[in-house]
Structure formats: C-alpha cells, structure tokens
Scaffold this active site. Structure first.
Site, PDB file in Angstrom:
ATOM      1  N   ALA A   1       2.310  -2.604   5.291  1.00  0.00           N
ATOM      2  CA  ALA A   1       3.272  -3.212   6.026  1.00  0.00           C
ATOM      3  C   ALA A   1       3.851  -2.073   6.918  1.00  0.00           C
ATOM      4  O   ALA A   1       3.839  -2.516   8.189  1.00  0.00           O
ATOM      5  CB  ALA A   1       4.227  -4.190   5.464  1.00  0.00           C
TER       6      ALA A   1
ATOM      7  N   GLU B   1      10.967   6.523   4.141  1.00  0.00           N
ATOM      8  CA  GLU B   1      10.525   6.514   2.786  1.00  0.00           C
ATOM      9  C   GLU B   1      11.023   7.181   1.747  1.00  0.00           C
ATOM     10  O   GLU B   1      11.504   8.267   1.719  1.00  0.00           O
ATOM     11  CB  GLU B   1       8.845   6.956   2.622  1.00  0.00           C
TER      12      GLU B   1
ATOM     13  N   ASN C   1       3.378   1.222  -3.107  1.00  0.00           N
ATOM     14  CA  ASN C   1       2.318   0.766  -4.106  1.00  0.00           C
ATOM     15  C   ASN C   1       1.044   0.611  -3.419  1.00  0.00           C
ATOM     16  O   ASN C   1       0.037   0.599  -4.346  1.00  0.00           O
ATOM     17  CB  ASN C   1       2.583  -0.627  -4.433  1.00  0.00           C
TER      18      ASN C   1
ATOM     19  N   GLY D   1      -5.591  -1.706  -5.414  1.00  0.00           N
ATOM     20  CA  GLY D   1      -6.929  -1.811  -5.753  1.00  0.00           C
ATOM     21  C   GLY D   1      -7.936  -1.642  -4.555  1.00  0.00           C
ATOM     22  O   GLY D   1      -9.192  -1.452  -4.964  1.00  0.00           O
ATOM     23  N   GLY D   2      -7.484  -1.570  -3.276  1.00  0.00           N
ATOM     24  CA  GLY D   2      -8.120  -1.444  -2.431  1.00  0.00           C
ATOM     25  C   GLY D   2      -9.171  -2.607  -1.676  1.00  0.00           C
ATOM     26  O   GLY D   2     -10.117  -2.472  -1.253  1.00  0.00           O
TER      27      GLY D   2
ATOM     28  N   ARG E   1      -4.851 -15.883 -11.168  1.00  0.00           N
ATOM     29  CA  ARG E   1      -4.313 -15.025 -11.879  1.00  0.00           C
ATOM     30  C   ARG E   1      -3.176 -15.463 -12.832  1.00  0.00           C
ATOM     31  O   ARG E   1      -3.303 -15.164 -14.067  1.00  0.00           O
ATOM     32  CB  ARG E   1      -3.548 -13.838 -11.319  1.00  0.00           C
TER      33      ARG E   1
ATOM     34  N   GLU F   1       5.876  -7.349   0.660  1.00  0.00           N
ATOM     35  CA  GLU F   1       6.046  -7.897  -0.563  1.00  0.00           C
ATOM     36  C   GLU F   1       7.393  -8.166  -0.584  1.00  0.00           C
ATOM     37  O   GLU F   1       8.058  -8.829  -1.456  1.00  0.00           O
ATOM     38  CB  GLU F   1       5.614  -6.822  -1.723  1.00  0.00           C
TER      39      GLU F   1
END
Lengths: 514, 514
Positions: free
Chosen positions: B64, B83, B91, B96-97, B344, B477
């Site tokens: 993001a 950062e 993350n 997982g890409g 999930r 997130e």
C-alpha cells in the site's frame, strides 16, 4: 502524567517488558509526545469557572448508572445522575426483567446445582471465547450477591422460580413479577430519591472534560436538551471532583454508527431499544482515547416478532412458552430447525437462514407461565387456534408435517432426550397435546451491542496505551468484553448492576483533584 | 472546522437529517465543543520549525505504501516513505505472492468466466456481509486493472495460470513466479528508486500532527529507531504539505492489542507476520478520532504448519497441493472433515474444532505445481511416503480409513461432485493414485487483521463524526471494511495496491496548506 512516569520509573525495563507483554507491546504503546503537546488524547482546556460540582458525575440512568449512583452515595460521595431523555431508565426500564445469577436461593429451593464456574463456562462458550476472562470472572462471582442486593436492599420482587434461558446450562435467571426491568428500575429510582441523590433528565453529554494531565475532571452538558435535537438546551460545565462514570448504554438505535460496524443493519432492520440508544457516549470516550473492544458484534434477538414494533411483548411468549414448553418450526417444512434453547446468535442466524419468519408455538399447558397473554392476543402478536390443523392453515404450514413434528417432540420429551437438536427439557414440561394452541411469528431484531470501550475489573476505562484513564469509569452496555461475541439472555442486567456498583464504589474512593 | 460549519449551513435541516440517517444520527454526532477547545480529537501544537517537508508523507513500505508513493510522485507531488524496520517491504515482502483479480487475461486464456460482480459476491459471502459495500465495489472493479498495472508498469512476472483459492467461485489469483510478495515488492522498490523517491528505514511514527483546524499537517518521527526499542532514535518533525498516508499494516504481532480484541490470541498462538506488525499506527489514528471498524475480526491461516515458525513455506504445499489436488483428514478418523476450498475461517475453525493438527496430503501428480518442494522436504515440514500405509503409520491414522477416504475422493472426482463437502475440483485434477505421497501437519496461525480504521472509497480516513480527517489517508491492512469478517486469500494484495494507488493519487490532488 507524573504518576504514569513515576510508575514506569519504578519498574525495571525487564519488569516493564514482562508486564506489557514484551517487545511487541512496547512498540504498540502510544505516549511519548513530549515535544508537541498535548500528550493525552482528547484533552480540553478546563473551564475557568464550573457551574456546579459533585464528587461523582454519572452519565446515564439505566441499571448501571443508578447502581453506580447508589453505591457512590452510600460510600459518602455526592453524586448526580445525568440522563439525556425526558424520562429516566434508559433501555433498562423496558428490558425483559430477567437477571442471571449462579448459586442463588431460588436455585437452591429447586435443587439446581450451579456455580460461578459453570456460569463462567456458559458465558465464554456463547461469547466464542472472545470475552475478557477477568471481567467474566468478576461478573459471575458477584452475580448471586448482586441479585440478593436487589432483593434485600432494593426490595425488588421476583417470581417464585428461576427461568431457563437459551445458552445457560441450568435455570438461573430471576424474573421480576412485573416481567420487566421496570421492576428493578423503579425501586432503584425510589432509592435514589430516598438517598437524596439528584437525577436530572434532558441533560446531554456534550463533552467529557479531560485535562492535559490526563484526568477527566468534569463534563460539558446541554441542559434542557430535547432529544434528538443536537443543538437544543444550554451549555453547562459540571465539575467531577472524584470521577465521571459513563453508563450511557448501547448504540442499537444509532443507524450511522451501527452500519459502520455491521453494514447489514440499515434502517430497514428493526430494533428493540428505546430511541435514545445512540452512540455519542461511546464516541466521546473513544475521542478521549478509550480502547474499542469488539464493537462490531451486534446482537439480534431471536424472540422478536415482525408483528409489533420494538421489543414488544411477544418475546415473553417466545421465551416462556415456545422456546421452553413448545417448538419453533419453519413454516415451509413444518419441521424444527434449531435447538430452541441454543444461544441467541445460533437461533437468530438460523431464523435468518431460512429466509422468512419462523413459527413458535405452544399448547394450553405450555403458556401457563406467560404473563400478559391476553394482551398479546389482543394485539394480534400471538394467535390462538383450537387445533394444530387450524394453526397450520393460518401460517400455510403442511399440517401433516407439523403434527409429525409435535409428535416427535412429545416422544423426545418422554425419553428426556431431544434426538434432533439436543435441547434440554424443562422439568415440568408436558406433552404438547392440550388445545388450544398458541403461535407467534419470529424474525430477529437488533437488541444489544456487545462491544464498547475497554474496562478493567475495577470498572476503570482503559486507554490505547493500556492504562486507565484517570477519573473515568465505565459500566454496562457502553463497555465491551463481558459478553464477547454473543451475549446470553439475562446476563446484561446482572452485568450492569455488578459493574455499576463497582464503578460507584471505586469512584467514591478516588482522591478529589480540587 | 470552518469548512464543516459552512457545509452544515449549506444544508437545510431536512437535508442534513437525511444525509446523516435521521434522528439517531444527529444524536450520535460528536462535535460542538465551541466552549472548550480543542474541538478536534488528538490535536497537537504545530512545530515552530519543521525539519523537512514533502507534499506527501507515507508511513509504511508494504504494497500500500509503495503504491501510494509511486502514484503521488507520478501525479507530480514530492513524497517520502517512512519505514520503521531496518528493511522495507513490511509483511508484503514475505506474503504469498498471490493477488486476486476478476476479468483478467489469464482467466480469458483458460476460458474462465469471471466479473467484478462475481468477485464482489464471493468477497461479501466470506465476509459474512460485514464488508463495507462501496469499498468492496471499488476493490473488485479495479482489481483486473491493478494486476495489469503490476504487469505493464512494474514488470511483475507471474506464473502462466491463475490459482483457485478457497472461497473464490473461480480461479482468479495471479501468482508471482517467485511464489512470494517479494516478486511485486522488489519491482516496486526499483520503481521508487527510479522515480527518485526517498525511502527511509528505521523511522518510527511517534505522532500524527493534527492541527486545531482538524487537518493532519505532518508527523513526528524517531529517526534511527531500532525496533522494538520505543525510545531509540532521535525526534524529527516532517511537514506534509498535502497529506499523510497511513499504510502501516496490521497488528497480528501486537500481543497486548490483539488479546484485547480476541483474548484467545495470547503469546502461545503463532503468527505468520513479520515482528513489526504491531498496532501503533492504528492506535495513533484512533487517537486522532478515526473510527474503528471490526477490529476484533482476526484471521487465522488454515494452511499453517506447527512444524515451522511463522508463515514458513508449508502453506504453498497446502494451497497448491493438499487443498486443491489432495485431501485434508483428521488423523483420529482418517476422514475428511471440511471442504478444503471453503473460506479461511471455516477451515481454520474446523481444524481448531478437531482439537489437534490435521493432515493434508497429495500424491505425485498433486504436487506438480508446488514450488520449493525439495526445500519443504529438507526442512521436514512436508514429508514423503512410498505408500498410503506408511503415511498412515507416520501420523497414527487408521490406514483402512485413510485409504477409504482417498478412494471416495477419487470417486467424487470422477463424478465431478464432492458429495460430502461440495468442494469444487480443479479441471486438471487426477485421481490420487500415483505414489509417492506427500503430507503436512496443519494447525492455524494468526495471519491477518481484517479490521482497522474506517476509510471511504477515496481512501480518506473517516472520523467519529462521520467526516474525513483532512490531510489523512489510509490504505491496506491498517484499514477495515474491505474484507468484513473473513478475508479471502489473495484479496489483501489487491486491496493494498488498489487503495494505496487511490490514496497516492488523491493525496497529490490536495491543496497544500502552507
């Protein structure tokens, strides 16, 4: 701030890491901010002059607020209760009048084995273990004592036996003789008057006044407020020498706020609350940096009928007859589809899932414990039928299917085992074979907001740095954590009284700030 | 404040009531506060002098934050990315890409019919309809375009076919050739460099600086911060002439904060995130009065293995083999117990419910699409067995039961219908009868925090009065509402890119304040 600093200095780094949960905790702490004030979230300038002052200022006049006021006064503090609506009592005065307690005299009388541990397990199971364990423990341990306080100190009158509500392992709910929370609120209001406490209505909480030092020192209110006119009334500032107690209730009626948390709950979904159940007290605490807890968990009542507005009176039929001495069926199949004593979420979700109102029914034996049945029949929320066939016709249920369902229920009852849904049976339940039959249509309504601001077991409001906000207590539906994801019926009344009383006692023990 | 007042004056009372949802809304509004300032939550004094200034200040360097920086720069604004960790990527770089998109070239190639509407329905179904519909709509409508941006503008390389992840009606997830989010983050970092954007690591967000007028005008940071030492580094103030974009990610690793939201998630529960996934960015936004949305919904990954730390590499086996070309069984029974492609939450809850790790397995044909299989075998997170009998012995599964389960699966596959759990089959799936067999133990880990601060579809952060906080954007997130109760796999990557890009573009369009 000084005190917080002193506390931190008193701890070694190691202790501090341990106490706050390690590295991640430290990274998660807000605070600092020494360069550019104010450090504390939502601080205000303090007024030069206060219009009035009390040791303890209580916002809200439901169970929690009234209990807090009584205890604060009995602990020697002056206190005032501020209520925004024209009448006191909030949702409490229109609630069902049931309160849960473990290890009570009425349970003893019936030989019901119960304990705070069993109540704790029931509450966590329904709450999907999202409950804050230390709050649940306090709540369960004080539940019986609190009920006895309502009997002995307040003089509340209860029916002669405990009720078995969904999700509770055993019957443990005291039920007021008037079948309403008014049966508790009215004696509390009498006590408030008797103690010389002031209760003022039409007082809108405009602002919690938190000083730069992080302590809440009073409130700005609008006196003469006329709900829901935001700008009505005139501004006043009231000093709280010891503390402010927030007991403003839930936000079930606050359409914008509730749809942010659960977008399904638009204006099209009905609500059992009084219209004053809006979020501004909660929002004001969040503005001060109170930690939000599980605010998106909003409870729907499975016992509500679409054939009346608000909570209505139908739920008493559902709870005292259909769920306990009768059955609930899907009219499309004539079959039962859920354990009628499962927790509220399971039942409400099950009804929503069938996609149309369910039918709850009971026979003449099953309605014996229902108060105000005539009134329900008069309003048309409950209907009466000489036979199951006629009932089936009225709701377009397949009559053979319905009769088979009732026969199966009677067989399970005889065996003592519900082979389909594992529902426990009432000790005095009889086979459903005594006409006439009574029925209600059931469709869920918004009932309770489980989440709210974080408190600890002393009822102190906890901020985003995991520290209590000095001078601010919270109790009842405005707080989160006791019920977790799903509240069990009759747990809220007990919660409000338990934490309201704690808040009142603790607030009275605070050192006055000026 | 002036602008808000003007807006209110511009509306008739009737319009205002309508716009805000009526009476309850008005009561729920915070605000007022003319008597005792500051009106705005969390306001700070502005520094006399800023150490540096940029048009746009971006906190966080995951998908993001990087997307926001690139778009802000391309829209002509200066921007800096701050950062807190030593390395950029958050993350995102270890994710997982996989990223979901509806109506993409890879879907067309395989003749897969998909649309933003189908993706919208899938996302809401998994989210239990708690999702904010307007955010989901934006997200789905921009999903394919965003994937194409990563291909065409960033040069990201993807595998030749879309993956079918649980809860998605059709295969729609692009998968980087390196099987990791690094495959997207690295090209983004290259682009950031190429555009001459500054990315600074070890910069801790100490405070969002919001002026009395309600606008966020900069940040106070700790430069040279060493995670997790809260007091490390030195204070600096950076002016954001146009806006600050909060892209600080989730709080899966913040033990104190996550246990307030879900007390089950103590330090004993493992987490797939990098250790910097703590709550301070979220907390800082809440301090400014941002509205919390569904913060208690925390996702557990059903594909995690207790035989490695963090996310590990086992999930690729679970996702690309066991869930899609194999089966998952309860070792106590040898039977399947859940649709391996359910969402999930359903899968994680099902595994938690059996009370011990599940076993996921696939045969030689089933593991063909698993990258890094050798590495998994070497680490011991996946094990290899010549026969099902030997696999059964290793995990103490009843061998006959296991073989019956595999035979049933093969029969369902042949019919094209999973008669037990309704799982869809891969088009190229083959009967599980080609040894050797591979297996993994599965036990859920904390993976994603669905909730966060409220944003609108322009990525503006919304405060407790339902108004945007001027000068503050949020993406990824740290925000809530896109995923609702349960996030579908690969939706987060797309979400971060979609809203990060929107935030960057919109921030660049803001009028500079000084």
């Amino acid at each position: 701030m000084n005190e917080e600093k002193k506390q931190k200095k008193g701890l070694s780094r190691r202790d501090f890491m341990k106490a706050t949960g390690g590295a991640a905790a430290v990274a998660g702490l807000a605070g600092g901010g020494l360069l550019l004030g104010p450090k504390t979230a939502g601080a205000s300038e303090m007024p030069k002059k206060w219009d009035e002052e009390f040791d303890v200022v209580i916002i809200g006049s439901g169970f929690a607020g009234l209990a807090a006021a009584i205890e604060a006064k009995n602990a020697g503090s002056s206190a005032v209760i501020l209520e925004k609506m024209r009448v006191p009592g909030g949702n409490s005065i229109i609630n069902g009048g049931l309160l849960a307690g473990a290890g009570t005299p009425l349970q003893d009388k019936e030989g019901i084995k119960d304990s705070p541990e069993i109540m704790y397990e029931d509450t966590l199971k329904a709450g999907l273990h999202l409950n804050h364990p230390e709050l649940v423990r306090t709540f369960c341990e004080k539940s019986a004592e609190t009920i006895m306080w309502t009997v002995e100190y307040l003089g509340v009158e209860y029916q002669g036996r405990v009720t078995h509500l969904g999700g509770h392992a055993v019957p443990r709910s005291y039920f007021t003789t008037v079948s309403s929370g008014a049966g508790i609120v009215r004696p509390m209001l009498d006590k408030v008057k008797g103690l010389g406490l002031e209760l003022r209505t039409q007082m809108y909480l405009d602002k919690l006044l938190k000083d730069e030092d992080g302590r809440v020192k009073g409130v700005k209110i609008r006196s003469g407020y006329v709900f829901p006119k935001r700008e009505s009334g005139s501004e006043k500032v009231i000093k709280a020498k010891k503390a402010v107690i927030l007991a403003t209730g839930g936000f079930g009626y606050d359409i914008p706020f509730r749809t942010i948390q659960d977008p399904r709950l638009t204006a099209d979904v009905d609500c059992t609350n009084q219209p004053g159940a809006t979020a501004e007290g909660l929002i004001e605490a969040l503005r001060l940096g109170a930690t939000p807890v599980q605010i998106s968990w909003i409870q729907l009542g499975p016992w509500a009928s679409p054939d009346e507005k608000g909570l209505g009176i139908g739920p008493f039929f559902a709870i005292s007859a259909a769920f306990t001495y009768g059955v609930v069926v899907d009219p499309a199949t004539g079959q039962r589809f859920v354990n009628e004593l499962a927790d509220r979420k399971i039942r409400a979700d099950a009804i929503l899932k069938i996609g149309h109102p369910a039918i709850g029914l009971a026979d003449e034996e099953g309605v014996k414990r229902v108060g105000r049945l005539d009134q329900m029949l008069e309003r048309g929320v409950v209907k009466k039928f000489p036979t199951l066939d006629e009932l089936a016709v009225a709701y377009k249920i397949d009559a053979a299917g319905l009769k088979e369902t009732v026969a199966k229920y009677n067989a399970y009852l005889k065996k003592g085992v519900d082979e389909e849904f594992g529902r426990p049976f009432q000790k005095d339940a009889k086979a459903m074979e005594h006409p006439p039959f009574y029925a209600i249509r059931l469709w869920p309504k918004i009932h309770h907001t489980m989440g709210g601001i974080q408190i600890n077991k002393e009822a102190q409001v906890i901020d985003l740095t995991h520290q209590p906000i000095k001078g601010l207590y919270g109790a009842g539906e405005v707080t989160g954590g006791v019920h977790g994801a799903v509240r069990l019926g009759s747990n809220a009344t007990t919660e409000c009284l338990v934490f309201g009383r704690i808040a009142g006692k603790k607030a009275a023990q605070e050192q006055p700030w000026g």
